[in-house]
Design a protein around this motif. Structure first.
Motif, short mmCIF file in Angstrom:
data_model
loop_
_atom_site.label_atom_id
_atom_site.label_comp_id
_atom_site.label_asym_id
_atom_site.label_seq_id
_atom_site.Cartn_x
_atom_site.Cartn_y
_atom_site.Cartn_z
N ARG A 145 0.81 -1.22 0.00
CA ARG A 145 0.00 0.00 0.00
C ARG A 145 0.85 1.27 0.00
N GLU A 146 1.95 1.25 0.75
CA GLU A 146 2.80 2.43 0.77
C GLU A 146 3.36 2.72 -0.61
N ARG A 147 3.82 1.67 -1.28
CA ARG A 147 4.34 1.85 -2.64
C ARG A 147 3.22 2.29 -3.59
N ALA A 148 2.03 1.72 -3.42
CA ALA A 148 0.92 2.08 -4.29
C ALA A 148 0.60 3.57 -4.17
N LEU A 149 0.64 4.11 -2.96
CA LEU A 149 0.34 5.53 -2.78
C LEU A 149 1.45 6.41 -3.36
N ASN A 153 1.07 9.17 -6.48
CA ASN A 153 1.60 10.54 -6.54
C ASN A 153 2.26 10.82 -7.88
N HIS A 154 3.00 9.84 -8.38
CA HIS A 154 3.70 10.02 -9.66
C HIS A 154 2.76 9.95 -10.85
N LEU A 155 1.64 9.24 -10.71
CA LEU A 155 0.69 9.09 -11.82
C LEU A 155 -0.20 10.32 -12.01
N ARG A 156 -0.38 11.12 -10.99
CA ARG A 156 -1.34 12.23 -11.06
C ARG A 156 -1.15 13.13 -12.28
N PRO A 157 0.07 13.51 -12.67
CA PRO A 157 0.21 14.40 -13.83
C PRO A 157 -0.26 13.79 -15.14
N PHE A 158 -0.35 12.47 -15.21
CA PHE A 158 -0.71 11.81 -16.46
C PHE A 158 -2.21 11.62 -16.62
N GLY A 266 7.20 3.49 -11.06
CA GLY A 266 7.72 2.67 -9.96
C GLY A 266 9.23 2.76 -9.85
N ALA A 267 9.90 2.91 -10.99
CA ALA A 267 11.36 3.06 -10.97
C ALA A 267 11.75 4.36 -10.28
#
Length: 376
Positions: A145-149, A153-158, A266-267
């Motif tokens: 879950r921590e990684r998913a959140l 955060n990184h996906l929001r701009p897309f 994820g990277a």
């Protein structure tokens, strides 16, 4: 995303799955009708738990098993649509893939019965009147879950670009809305919907959800309708921003790009990057711009605040994740599908073309019927 035996896994990327929502229409009047249950009952004989109902009696949903490759995913989407098409025809109706109903007559839609639905009606009231809308949800395996959140955060701009890529709801209640994705303008009216916030921790996420539950904003965790969320039922991150596309090919294309994007960002998470702090005001305007103009217009770059041709944004997204697509074995299929989409336009453009210069929405419904669920 249903369960699947690990021995069925193919491809090198994380497993992923898709949920598609559909509307049921009468083939003569072309109006959406509350006949989903009879289609579901018949389709379950072949699809089992991969088909189910939705909030209204006009909608149904199919889901894939977890898949390792886009080829496998596409095959399951095509199979499910074929079954739906055959079962709907056997019941004297048809199914269509569109983000909103084309003709008038769905407001307010008849809601399915049940205690959970009763609680929703009590809480959300008139919001249910415009809830005959259909999306495609992509689940990507991500149990932490921590990684998913952090990935969220990184996906929001897309997210605005993903709206552009899948815009397929130009009509609303018999009128051309002027938007490529009218569904995108309807959905954020719900109290916990639209782009998720930037999460600082799992605790931040949990505290927000607890606050919403305590305040009575949610019926349960399933009514947390952000466009990205850790799934409540599966070890996945769920991306929920898109209109359901007209064809299985487009849904598979979209899902492959989403999975590749999750791997790509994820990277960045692995490198310790926090993700960009996008201003909510810019993200809101970028949603609006993408929903209005779709692939044929301009898109707002949320990092710079500048307008960019939407097709260039989509191409840039593809170029960004190309190495991941190649690693996953999906590159050839996805690149071919994307070329066809860029040449032919999204569902919104094709619905309008089918409606013709007179803007007759019946032509759009006939196009949807012909291309959503082809069957023998």
């Amino acid at each position: 995303m249903g369960a699947a035996d690990e021995s069925h896994r193919t491809g090198s990327g994380p497993r992923f799955g898709v949920e598609e929502e559909f509307l049921v229409v009468d083939p003569v009047s072309r109006v959406v009708v509350p006949q989903a249950e009879v289609v579901i009952r018949r389709a379950r004989e072949r699809l089992g738990a991969r088909v189910s109902g939705e909030l209204t009696k006009m909608q149904l949903e199919t889901r894939t098993d977890p898949c390792g490759s886009v080829k496998e995913l596409h095959a399951q989407l095509t199979e499910a649509r074929g079954v739906l098409g055959a079962c709907a025809a056997a019941e004297g109706v048809r199914v269509v893939a569109t983000g909103t109903s084309v003709l008038a007559g769905t407001v307010p839609p008849p809601i399915t019965e049940g205690a959970r639905q009763d609680r929703g009606i009590e809480k959300y009231r008139g919001l249910h009147d415009e809830q005959a809308i259909c999306a495609v949800h992509v689940h990507v395996e991500l149990p932490d879950r921590e990684r998913a959140l952090k990935v969220s955060n990184h996906l929001r701009p897309f997210l605005p670009v993903l709206i552009t890529l899948t815009a397929n709801s130009p009509f609303w209640e018999g009128r051309d809305s002027g938007f490529a994705s009218w569904r995108t303008t309807v959905w954020p009216r719900w109290p916990v919907a639209g782009p998720p916030p930037f999460f600082t921790s799992v605790e931040h996420f949990d505290n927000l959800v607890d606050t919403f539950l305590t305040a009575g904003t949610l019926v349960d965790i399933g009514t947390l309708f952000w466009d990205i969320r850790p799934s409540a039922n599966h070890p996945t991150i769920e991306i929920r921003v898109a209109d359901v596309p007209i064809t299985a090919e487009e849904s598979a294309l979209y899902a492959a790009l989403v999975r590749a994007l999750v791997v790509h960002v994820g990277a960045a998470v692995d490198r310790g990057e926090d993700g960009p702090q996008i201003q909510p005001e810019l993200l809101r305007v970028a949603y609006w711009q993408a929903a209005r103009d779709g692939l044929g217009g301009q898109g707002l770059d949320v990092r710079t605040g500048l307008l960019v041709p939407a097709a260039e944004q989509v191409t840039a997204l593809f170029d960004l994740v190309r190495p991941v697509l190649e690693d996953n074995g999906d590159l050839d299929l996805v690149s071919g599908w994307l070329r066809r989409l860029l040449d032919g336009g999204t569902g919104a453009a094709r619905q309008r073309a089918a409606a013709g210069r007179a803007g007759d929405p019946i032509g759009a419904v006939d196009h949807l019927v012909a291309h959503t669920a082809p069957h023998d």
